[in-house]
Design a protein around this motif. Structure first.
Motif, PDB file in Angstrom:
ATOM      1  N   THR A  46       0.772  -1.365  -0.020  1.00 49.95           N
ATOM      2  CA  THR A  46       0.139   0.026   0.001  1.00 49.95           C
ATOM      3  C   THR A  46       0.942   1.157   0.060  1.00 49.95           C
ATOM      4  O   THR A  46       1.865   1.476   0.869  1.00 49.95           O
ATOM      5  N   LEU A  47       0.643   2.222  -0.998  1.00 51.39           N
ATOM      6  CA  LEU A  47       1.168   3.271  -1.075  1.00 51.39           C
ATOM      7  C   LEU A  47       0.369   4.498  -0.778  1.00 51.39           C
ATOM      8  O   LEU A  47      -1.062   4.515  -1.057  1.00 51.39           O
ATOM      9  N   GLN A  48       0.659   5.347   0.199  1.00 54.56           N
ATOM     10  CA  GLN A  48      -0.251   6.518   0.674  1.00 54.56           C
ATOM     11  C   GLN A  48       0.430   8.020   0.297  1.00 54.56           C
ATOM     12  O   GLN A  48       1.643   8.067   0.327  1.00 54.56           O
ATOM     13  N   THR A  49      -0.450   8.750  -0.197  1.00 56.10           N
ATOM     14  CA  THR A  49       0.254  10.100  -0.515  1.00 56.10           C
ATOM     15  C   THR A  49      -0.696  11.381   0.079  1.00 56.10           C
ATOM     16  O   THR A  49      -2.103  10.862   0.261  1.00 56.10           O
ATOM     17  N   SER A  50      -0.141  12.315   0.375  1.00 55.92           N
ATOM     18  CA  SER A  50      -1.053  13.294   0.986  1.00 55.92           C
ATOM     19  C   SER A  50      -1.283  14.408   0.199  1.00 55.92           C
ATOM     20  O   SER A  50      -0.833  14.355  -0.863  1.00 55.92           O
ATOM     21  N   ALA A  51      -2.479  15.248   0.354  1.00 58.82           N
ATOM     22  CA  ALA A  51      -2.806  16.196  -0.509  1.00 58.82           C
ATOM     23  C   ALA A  51      -2.982  17.470   0.308  1.00 58.82           C
ATOM     24  O   ALA A  51      -3.272  17.496   1.550  1.00 58.82           O
ATOM     25  N   ASP A  52      -2.509  18.676  -0.112  1.00 60.07           N
ATOM     26  CA  ASP A  52      -2.508  19.909   0.454  1.00 60.07           C
ATOM     27  C   ASP A  52      -3.729  20.664  -0.196  1.00 60.07           C
ATOM     28  O   ASP A  52      -4.063  20.516  -1.310  1.00 60.07           O
ATOM     29  N   VAL A  53      -4.423  21.468   0.522  1.00 61.01           N
ATOM     30  CA  VAL A  53      -5.406  22.533   0.051  1.00 61.01           C
ATOM     31  C   VAL A  53      -5.028  23.868   0.609  1.00 61.01           C
ATOM     32  O   VAL A  53      -4.628  24.171   1.789  1.00 61.01           O
ATOM     33  N   ARG A  54      -5.307  24.760  -0.305  1.00 61.56           N
ATOM     34  CA  ARG A  54      -4.954  26.349   0.115  1.00 61.56           C
ATOM     35  C   ARG A  54      -6.126  27.102  -0.171  1.00 61.56           C
ATOM     36  O   ARG A  54      -6.731  27.057  -1.395  1.00 61.56           O
ATOM     37  N   ILE A  55      -6.742  27.586   0.733  1.00 60.39           N
ATOM     38  CA  ILE A  55      -7.774  28.595   0.553  1.00 60.39           C
ATOM     39  C   ILE A  55      -7.313  30.080   0.484  1.00 60.39           C
ATOM     40  O   ILE A  55      -6.540  30.460   1.475  1.00 60.39           O
ATOM     41  N   ILE A  56      -7.592  30.628  -0.651  1.00 59.20           N
ATOM     42  CA  ILE A  56      -7.292  31.992  -0.810  1.00 59.20           C
ATOM     43  C   ILE A  56      -8.413  32.922  -0.462  1.00 59.20           C
ATOM     44  O   ILE A  56      -9.746  32.683  -0.471  1.00 59.20           O
ATOM     45  N   LYS A  57      -7.933  34.313  -0.335  1.00 59.54           N
ATOM     46  CA  LYS A  57      -9.035  35.255   0.021  1.00 59.54           C
ATOM     47  C   LYS A  57     -10.079  35.552  -1.218  1.00 59.54           C
ATOM     48  O   LYS A  57      -9.461  35.362  -2.604  1.00 59.54           O
ATOM     49  N   PRO A  58     -10.989  35.677  -1.165  1.00 56.79           N
ATOM     50  CA  PRO A  58     -11.976  35.959  -2.251  1.00 56.79           C
ATOM     51  C   PRO A  58     -11.407  37.547  -2.769  1.00 56.79           C
ATOM     52  O   PRO A  58     -11.067  38.397  -1.988  1.00 56.79           O
ATOM     53  N   LEU A  59     -11.679  37.654  -3.887  1.00 53.13           N
ATOM     54  CA  LEU A  59     -11.636  39.104  -4.894  1.00 53.13           C
ATOM     55  C   LEU A  59     -12.825  39.980  -4.209  1.00 53.13           C
ATOM     56  O   LEU A  59     -14.057  39.726  -4.184  1.00 53.13           O
TER      57      LEU A  59
END
Length: 207
Positions: A46-59
């Motif tokens: 089993t291979l596991q990879t992580s994910a990143d999330v970036r929440i940015i300011k709305p215009l």
């Protein structure tokens, strides 16, 4: 995406929002050995990879100045037939067609809006190809909207790519062209002082 309107003689602007989302992914590799005297099954890996999330300011867009073509002085309505009045985002003015005699410089200026959001990100600006403006029985139009960014510089039309500065701010300037039809009707209008305005939706969104 939300929208704001730049009121009156010019443009207007909506907000854009983008979320950079990721996906958590688990891969299961099934490994099979070559057949032997008795069939065997390999243990799964089993291979596991992580994910990143970036929440940015709305215009966020705040209109600060309307696009204003100023005032015209004409002795006869017919002299405006086919005229085109162009006001650039930098405030430069030019007139073609018709027999314009006096286009007053006082009071004319490009539209402006403050744009705020995620620092350094680019955003795209767009507007309708044209907006109709009714003057009595005549249908004028405002078209060929042009934009410029205080951060990026230069200018462009629909699809213009602007950019927020390191503090997440920018000033968007808006120009356009006021077009009179070749034939105008209603000569009594020449005797009246008339103020015309229209709301133009301008859209901004992250690239």
């Amino acid at each position: 995406m939300m929208a704001n309107n730049l009121q009156a003689r010019s443009g207007a602007a909506p907000l854009g929002r983008r979320f950079a989302t990721g996906l958590t992914l688990t891969l299961t590799l099934l490994l099979a050995s070559a057949p032997a005297a008795r069939p065997a099954r390999a243990a799964p890996a089993t291979l596991q990879t992580s994910a990143d999330v970036r929440i940015i300011k709305p215009l966020k867009v705040t209109p600060t100045q309307d696009l204003d073509f100023g005032s015209l002085v004409v002795a006869n309505l017919n002299v405006l037939g086919g005229a085109r009045l162009t006001l650039s985002p930098s405030g430069n003015a030019s007139a073609t067609g018709g027999l314009l005699t006096v286009w007053l410089a006082a009071g004319r200026h490009p539209g402006e809006a403050k744009v705020a959001g995620e620092p350094q990100l680019a955003y795209v600006v767009s507007a309708p190809a044209s907006i109709d403006l009714k003057w009595g029985k005549n249908l004028l139009s405002v078209e060929d909207f042009r934009f410029s960014s205080s951060t990026k510089g230069g200018s462009g039309g629909n699809g213009y790519l602007a950019q927020l500065n390191g503090s997440g701010n920018d000033v968007l300037a808006i120009g356009g062209t006021l077009v009179f039809p070749p034939s105008l009707v209603g000569l009594l209008l020449t005797l009246l002082s008339k103020s015309l305005s229209v709301t133009v939706p301008v859209t901004v969104q992250y690239q």
